[in-house]
Design an enzyme around this catalytic site. Structure first.
Site, PDB file in Angstrom:
ATOM      1  N   ASP A  31       0.849  -1.193   0.000  1.00  0.00           N
ATOM      2  CA  ASP A  31       0.000   0.000   0.000  1.00  0.00           C
ATOM      3  C   ASP A  31       0.883   1.240   0.000  1.00  0.00           C
ATOM      4  O   ASP A  31       2.012   1.201   0.493  1.00  0.00           O
ATOM      5  CB  ASP A  31      -0.898   0.006   1.247  1.00  0.00           C
ATOM      6  CG  ASP A  31      -2.188   0.769   1.008  1.00  0.00           C
ATOM      7  OD1 ASP A  31      -3.249   0.123   1.037  1.00  0.00           O
ATOM      8  OD2 ASP A  31      -2.129   1.989   0.790  1.00  0.00           O
ATOM      9  N   ASN A 210     -25.775  -6.781  -4.351  1.00  0.00           N
ATOM     10  CA  ASN A 210     -25.981  -5.538  -3.599  1.00  0.00           C
ATOM     11  C   ASN A 210     -27.289  -4.842  -4.008  1.00  0.00           C
ATOM     12  O   ASN A 210     -27.987  -4.276  -3.166  1.00  0.00           O
ATOM     13  CB  ASN A 210     -24.783  -4.598  -3.767  1.00  0.00           C
ATOM     14  CG  ASN A 210     -23.691  -4.908  -2.748  1.00  0.00           C
ATOM     15  OD1 ASN A 210     -23.816  -5.843  -1.958  1.00  0.00           O
ATOM     16  ND2 ASN A 210     -22.619  -4.133  -2.755  1.00  0.00           N
ATOM     17  N   GLY A 259     -27.129   2.718   4.573  1.00  0.00           N
ATOM     18  CA  GLY A 259     -25.993   3.628   4.462  1.00  0.00           C
ATOM     19  C   GLY A 259     -24.745   2.836   4.155  1.00  0.00           C
ATOM     20  O   GLY A 259     -24.820   1.696   3.702  1.00  0.00           O
ATOM     21  N   CYS A 262     -21.089   1.145   0.320  1.00  0.00           N
ATOM     22  CA  CYS A 262     -21.268   0.214  -0.805  1.00  0.00           C
ATOM     23  C   CYS A 262     -22.621   0.268  -1.520  1.00  0.00           C
ATOM     24  O   CYS A 262     -22.670   0.452  -2.727  1.00  0.00           O
ATOM     25  CB  CYS A 262     -21.016  -1.210  -0.328  1.00  0.00           C
ATOM     26  SG  CYS A 262     -19.350  -1.397   0.308  1.00  0.00           S
TER      27      CYS A 262
HETATM   28  C1  UGA Z   1     -22.830  -4.695   1.969  1.00  0.00           C
HETATM   29  C2  UGA Z   1     -23.229  -6.132   1.617  1.00  0.00           C
HETATM   30  O1  UGA Z   1     -24.080  -6.658   2.636  1.00  0.00           O
HETATM   31  C3  UGA Z   1     -21.998  -7.018   1.474  1.00  0.00           C
HETATM   32  O2  UGA Z   1     -22.375  -8.332   1.047  1.00  0.00           O
HETATM   33  C4  UGA Z   1     -21.077  -6.403   0.414  1.00  0.00           C
HETATM   34  O3  UGA Z   1     -19.891  -7.158   0.246  1.00  0.00           O
HETATM   35  C5  UGA Z   1     -20.697  -4.998   0.869  1.00  0.00           C
HETATM   36  O4  UGA Z   1     -21.894  -4.200   1.017  1.00  0.00           O
HETATM   37  C6  UGA Z   1     -19.798  -4.417  -0.196  1.00  0.00           C
HETATM   38  O5  UGA Z   1     -20.273  -4.174  -1.295  1.00  0.00           O
HETATM   39  O6  UGA Z   1     -18.594  -4.328   0.037  1.00  0.00           O
HETATM   40  P1  UGA Z   1     -22.204  -3.461   4.251  1.00  0.00           P
HETATM   41  O7  UGA Z   1     -22.532  -2.212   3.500  1.00  0.00           O
HETATM   42  O8  UGA Z   1     -20.944  -3.549   5.006  1.00  0.00           O
HETATM   43  O9  UGA Z   1     -22.239  -4.732   3.265  1.00  0.00           O
HETATM   44  O10 UGA Z   1     -23.344  -3.673   5.342  1.00  0.00           O
HETATM   45  P2  UGA Z   1     -24.822  -4.238   5.342  1.00  0.00           P
HETATM   46  O11 UGA Z   1     -24.934  -5.163   6.477  1.00  0.00           O
HETATM   47  O12 UGA Z   1     -25.213  -4.756   4.017  1.00  0.00           O
HETATM   48  O13 UGA Z   1     -25.679  -2.929   5.695  1.00  0.00           O
HETATM   49  C7  UGA Z   1     -25.877  -1.882   4.766  1.00  0.00           C
HETATM   50  C8  UGA Z   1     -26.902  -0.894   5.308  1.00  0.00           C
HETATM   51  O14 UGA Z   1     -28.199  -1.490   5.352  1.00  0.00           O
HETATM   52  C9  UGA Z   1     -26.616  -0.422   6.738  1.00  0.00           C
HETATM   53  O15 UGA Z   1     -26.890   0.963   6.839  1.00  0.00           O
HETATM   54  C10 UGA Z   1     -27.581  -1.217   7.586  1.00  0.00           C
HETATM   55  O16 UGA Z   1     -27.948  -0.594   8.787  1.00  0.00           O
HETATM   56  C11 UGA Z   1     -28.769  -1.335   6.649  1.00  0.00           C
HETATM   57  N1  UGA Z   1     -29.633  -2.502   6.949  1.00  0.00           N
HETATM   58  C12 UGA Z   1     -29.164  -3.751   6.812  1.00  0.00           C
HETATM   59  C13 UGA Z   1     -30.945  -2.276   7.375  1.00  0.00           C
HETATM   60  O17 UGA Z   1     -31.415  -1.119   7.485  1.00  0.00           O
HETATM   61  N2  UGA Z   1     -31.724  -3.368   7.654  1.00  0.00           N
HETATM   62  C14 UGA Z   1     -31.284  -4.639   7.522  1.00  0.00           C
HETATM   63  O18 UGA Z   1     -32.074  -5.602   7.779  1.00  0.00           O
HETATM   64  C15 UGA Z   1     -29.966  -4.847   7.092  1.00  0.00           C
END
Ligand code: UGA
Length: 447
Positions: A31, A210, A259, A262
């Site tokens: 990096d 996603n 949020g 990703c």
């Molecule tokens: C997301 C995907 O879940 C991963 O599989 C993917 O690899 C990643 O993006 C990426 O593209 O790198 P992440 O953004 O870390 O992961 O987290 P999530 O758990 O998906 O949550 C995303 C948002 O949705 C958060 O703001 C969370 O609070 C919200 N969320 C999630 C809800 O409001 N309700 C739910 O039931 C689940």
């Protein structure tokens, strides 16, 4: 196998590097960020992530990982070069590919024998084809053979270590039998189905996953809104929906909108590259629009309920975009705070791991040292992140501490009946009398 990770101190790069190292590979995390490299070389982590300290210790104790800024050595000493640089949102929602293009050029310039170049970053469909051309154009010796492979990541912040070590599936996009053999060997110790496909399908599948996850969230947030307005209860609705095996029980919690770095970024990128391929995506555009509505609705609700907002104290619990991470990128809490801080209200914030915000927001809010300090004498408590310590709060104590017992629970972490019993004015998402139910539409008007 000998592996280099370009972008090896970033979120995906570091977890991937350490995860491969504890699986027995010799890993170089390369990096250009010397601050992060120094930290890692001192055994410290540049990011907060459950399980990562243990992974770092195991990889370094076993001498399986090296952190360096020397790209030449990293390329020359490795059979596999995994590229995990950032591909942030660029102008108009397009993907900013500048770090990827630079990495490919530099890697190509130092290649001295056959390498498998693996694209780990989330990239628009067709990037592997573009990468092949960039590498060809930048090789010192045009006879050096190489393959380009797509290997998308599915790491959730807060669960990324277990997502890496125990994945649901491993996706590999290859164009040659040789690179397929290499990728099978790379992941030979992992107990997960491996789906081998072409590079374009592999690139596309990341966006498909996603986009589908985002669609579920906008869907359930929309069902929550209508449930409030027709006096139905999202808790009961979810209990029933989740028992349908075709729907499943995960990823359906209503909230302040998705949020993080990703989902929105990938949706925007997908909509743009689909447009370039003459495909309009009205459904996914609506998913994004619905998500943006969510925080606007919550803000409008706060404004309509807190009369004379300039004289009020608002307590906000949770700053990260979800529990289990210190990442505030595209966090609903930050979006709400930005709007609230334009009013004259006093805002007190607390998060178990986020202790700083970017300016000017940082100086426009007061950081409390504890949950109780935040809540003390508040006129309104807004829950923005579902951290376990917030769920464990004793509502009796919260009631006694607040000036006005009013809770806006955007994560539905508390029991509405308990809150009502104690005398709170309690508003969650998706049941009668909650955040969206401010239209004054009487049921008799719609039946
Ligand atoms: C997301 C995907 O879940 C991963 O599989 C993917 O690899 C990643 O993006 C990426 O593209 O790198 P992440 O953004 O870390 O992961 O987290 P999530 O758990 O998906 O949550 C995303 C948002 O949705 C958060 O703001 C969370 O609070 C919200 N969320 C999630 C809800 O409001 N309700 C739910 O039931 C689940």
């Amino acid at each position: 196998m000998k592996i280099s990770i370009i972008g090896g101190t970033g979120y995906v790069g570091l977890i991937t590097g350490l995860g491969l190292a504890v699986n027995g590979h010799d890993v170089i995390c390369m990096d250009g960020d010397s601050r992060k490299l120094n930290k890692l070389n001192n055994g410290e982590l540049p990011i907060f992530e459950e399980g990562l300290p243990k992974l770092l210790k195991e990889a370094t104790d076993r001498n399986k990982v090296v952190f360096t800024n020397n790209i030449k050595t990293a390329v020359r000493k490795s059979d596999i070069i995994l590229i995990a640089v950032g591909t942030p949102e660029g102008k108009n929602g397009d993907t900013d590919m500048s770090q990827m293009i630079l990495a490919l050029k530099l890697v190509a310039g130092y290649m001295n024998n056959y390498k498998t170049i693996v694209i780990k970053s989330t990239v628009p469909v067709g990037t592997c084809d573009m990468a092949r051309m960039i590498i060809k154009d930048n090789l010192n010796n045009p006879m050096i053979p190489f393959d380009v492979v797509s290997n998308p990541e599915f790491l959730r912040e807060g669960n990324a270590v277990s997502d890496f070590l125990k994945p649901d599936r491993i996706v590999v996009g290859v164009d040659t039998p040789k690179s397929e053999v290499v990728m099978k060997e790379l992941y030979s110790t992992f107990d997960a189905p491996m789906i081998i496909t072409d590079t374009r399908s592999s690139e596309m599948v990341k966006y498909a996953c996603n986009a589908y996850l985002a669609t579920r969230l906008s869907f359930i947030n929309e069902i929550s809104e209508i449930s409030e307005k027709v006096n139905a209860d999202i808790h009961a609705i979810l209990d029933v929906m989740k028992l349908d095996k075709r729907i499943g029980s995960h990823y359906l919690n209503p909230g302040p909108g998705f949020g993080g770095p990703c989902l929105s970024k990938d949706l925007k990128s997908l909509i743009i590259f689909a447009g370039k391929a003459n495909a309009d995506l009205p459904l996914l555009k609506a998913v994004l629009e619905r998500n943006e509505m969510q925080i606007r609705n919550i803000f409008d609700y706060v404004m309509s309920e807190l009369k004379d907002i300039g004289s009020k104290k608002i307590a906000v619990l949770g700053l990260s975009f979800k529990a289990g991470t210190n990442d505030t990128r595209n966090s609903p809490a930050i979006h709400l705070l930005e709007k609230l801080s334009d009013t004259k209200t006093r805002i007190y914030v607390y998060d178990p791991v986020v202790k700083n915000l970017e300016e000017p927001l940082h100086t426009r809010v007061a950081f409390s040292t504890s949950i109780m300090d935040t809540i003390m004498d508040a006129d309104c408590l807004i829950i923005m992140t579902e951290w376990p310590e917030f769920k464990e709060l004793e509502l009796e104590i919260v009631y006694a501490s607040m000036k006005t017992p009013f809770i806006i629970d955007t994560r539905n972490i508390f029991s509405p009946s308990k809150a009502y019993q104690l005398g709170f004015r309690y508003k969650g998402i998706g049941f009668a009398g909650s955040i969206f139910d401010n239209t004054g539409v009487a049921l008799k008007n719609i039946i």
